[in-house]
Write a protein that holds these residues in place. Sequence first.
Motif, PDB file in Angstrom:
ATOM      1  N   LYS A 261       0.822  -1.199   0.000  1.00 11.15           N
ATOM      2  CA  LYS A 261       0.000   0.000   0.000  1.00 11.15           C
ATOM      3  C   LYS A 261       0.864   1.261   0.000  1.00 11.15           C
TER       4      LYS A 261
ATOM      5  N   LEU B  59      -5.794  -4.331  -4.443  1.00 13.29           N
ATOM      6  CA  LEU B  59      -6.754  -3.296  -4.030  1.00 13.29           C
ATOM      7  C   LEU B  59      -7.662  -3.828  -2.916  1.00 13.29           C
TER       8      LEU B  59
ATOM      9  N   HIS C 160      -6.158  -3.690   0.527  1.00 19.92           N
ATOM     10  CA  HIS C 160      -5.893  -2.394   1.133  1.00 19.92           C
ATOM     11  C   HIS C 160      -7.050  -1.409   1.062  1.00 19.92           C
ATOM     12  N   THR C 161      -8.135  -1.752   0.373  1.00 15.50           N
ATOM     13  CA  THR C 161      -9.208  -0.775   0.213  1.00 15.50           C
ATOM     14  C   THR C 161     -10.575  -1.416   0.410  1.00 15.50           C
TER      15      THR C 161
ATOM     16  N   CYS D 115      -1.939   1.481  -5.152  1.00 13.34           N
ATOM     17  CA  CYS D 115      -2.439   2.204  -3.985  1.00 13.34           C
ATOM     18  C   CYS D 115      -1.738   3.539  -3.781  1.00 13.34           C
TER      19      CYS D 115
END
Lengths: 308, 341
Positions: free
Chosen positions: B91, B118, B121-122, B172
């Motif tokens: 990230k 993704l 981390h999201t 990221c």
Amino acid sequence: MTLLKLDNLKVHFPIRGGFFRRVVDHVKAVDGVSFELQQGETYGLVGESGSGKSTTGKAVVKLNEVTSGQILFEGRDLASLSRREIKPFRKDIQMIFQDPYSSLNPKKRVLDIIAEPLRNFERLSPSEEKKIVQDFLDKVGLSPESIHKYPHEFSGGQRQRIGIARSLTLKPKLIIADEPVSALDVSVQAQVLNFLQDLQQEFNLTYLFVGHDLGVIRHMCDRMGVMYRGRLVEEGKSEEIYENPQHIYTKRLIAAIPDLEPEVREDKVQLRKKLTSEYESTYSKYFDENGRAYDLKPISSTHRVALQ
Amino acid sequence: MKKAILQIENLTTSFRIGNKYHAAVDDVSFTVNENEIVAVVGESGCGKSALALSIMQLHNKQRTKSEGNINYKGQNLLKLNDVQMNKVRGKELGMIFQEPLTALNPLMTIGKQIEENLDYHTELSSAEKKNRTIELLTQVGIPYPERTYKQYPHELSGGMRQRAMISIAIACNPALVIADEPTTALDVTIQAQILDLLKDIQSRTKMGIILITHDLSVVAEVADRIVVMYAGQVVETGSVKEIFNNPLHPYTRSLLNSIPSAANEKNRLHVIEGIVPSIAKMDRIGCRFQDRIPWIPKHAHEETPRLHEVGNGHFVRCTCYKAFYFQAEGDASAHDITKIR
Ligand SMILES: Nc1ncnc2c1ncn2[C@@H]1O[C@H](COP(=O)(O)OP(=O)(O)OP(=O)(O)O)[C@@H](O)[C@H]1O
Ligand SMILES: Nc1ncnc2c1ncn2[C@@H]1O[C@H](COP(=O)(O)OP(=O)(O)OP(=O)(O)O)[C@@H](O)[C@H]1O
Ligand code: SF4
Ligand SMILES: [Mg+2]
Ligand SMILES: [Mg+2]
């Protein structure tokens, strides 16, 4: 004296498909390439990945079937010879490969690796054979005891030299070096390049030198050809290609060479941007409607360019 | 004042061989600032990848020991546990590996691999993830992003694969990207495109980049500062202009002279005799480069070579640089490009 002449060489690989694995199309890996090598010179072949450089080199040593065209070596057409007829020529033309780590058989001792080509052509007693191998090891700067060692006991540069020693034992006239230093560190690379130049002097060798590092090619080659999608798009003396590139692909290639002067880099980024848009806007000047480069046309006695 | 992103202080990383630890990275310190490219150069085996993997904490912990301080946002990365480190890695710190084909998962499409990062981390919805992925592929200059999204690594050419890796590394918007030989396997035109691309992304995101390479001409093209490593140690560091115009350490000068370039065209290239010592043989004291320049008298070297500042943020290890000259063997000394400049 012309040692090697390629005349309209084509190597097309079949693409098979469908239920019966019929040939549905061809990859035109080499599609009408012509150039000549003079005795004792070094000729460079450059171009983007997949442009057909290795395929051209391999065709000369008959590792690829030739689709059409001629490969004249000392005036004899190798392309038309059968496997048996070609045998005497195998001594004269040797190939050095890119990867010193995988091109040597790890299970064989250096003695057997280097002597193998010799055994195919000559009947020698073990002591004669050992003597020859040790002589060549000495020439490539390795100690005589090396004959009992295995490839993994050597550094990358040393392994590449073992490969070169192997290709020299039959006293070839032409060496096809396919990216011989690409896998090596700069310092080892320098060692191998110097060494190739010494050998050329000593044995009056002719080199066909395939590479993608343009600094290396410029250092080594008298003349060079630039390949793009199976075709030669430009050919000339090295300084003509570097100082005065004419084909749009050659211009892009030269502009992509990293420069050792940090001061000029902003200019080079701009130049590359400009050439990318020039490539798009002038495409038809350099390629026909099928995207094939035109035939080479002379623009001086030594410089040829593929223009409409 | 430039803002520092990563400060490496006295980093030492050792590998266990038998029952002893040997340092592959030895007391390395440098800082990466925002919007800056720091190049780490040196021959094969000098510890460049070992350094990168130490920063990312990707070494096998059973056999590896890292000491010192890697300061990122006020915390020492070496002190983080696995869970904390996983949050940072991917990230905030992205990595582009030396060999894309081994770093990418061969069984997963390119699109899925980016989305996986993704995911981790999201909290994006699947439609948002797909949009972001296509956007990333477009950003790295992939011509048909919708098609590439569905392709597997082996269906892409070397250059496209490297771009796909870059898009994972930047997914990221990391503060720092470590690129380990990102272009070594590629031909020059694609290499130039990828380097231009990294600079381009940097100008938008201000990320810091550590560029690991053994190609000094690439360094001259893109880097702001250079860290020259030899046998695990920093032997010279400074701004690119400073190092290229005034290289001092014998190792840096030898590297520069061994490159075929317009300045030493058709002359013999300089060969650095000998090899980089293996980590088990690296001496803990004494100049590690001395065996490769045996014509320089022993007393020219420091007993325990330190980094000396010579001005302008330019540091050089050992005092031997003052006594160094190229041996008259071959033409290398006559055409010493490091002196012509
Ligand atoms: N045995 C083969 N069968 C089918 N296609 C092949 C074969 N060998 C090569 N090709 C194709 O022919 C083209 C030219 O390949 P070649 O290896 O000659 O390229 P190159 O110029 O040497 O590239 P590089 O710089 O990457 O080595 C490529 O599209 C390649 O995929
Ligand atoms: N996991 C490991 N265990 C033991 N020794 C290692 C390990 N990884 C690397 N080494 C050793 O540490 C030294 C530095 O290796 P490293 O991979 O960092 O080199 P490098 O500078 O990245 O080289 P290259 O340019 O070839 O990638 C080498 O001597 C190597 O053999
Ligand atoms: S914005 Fe970027 S960095 Fe922030 S959580 Fe989302 S993906 Fe991660
Ligand atoms: Mg090839
Ligand atoms: Mg490495």
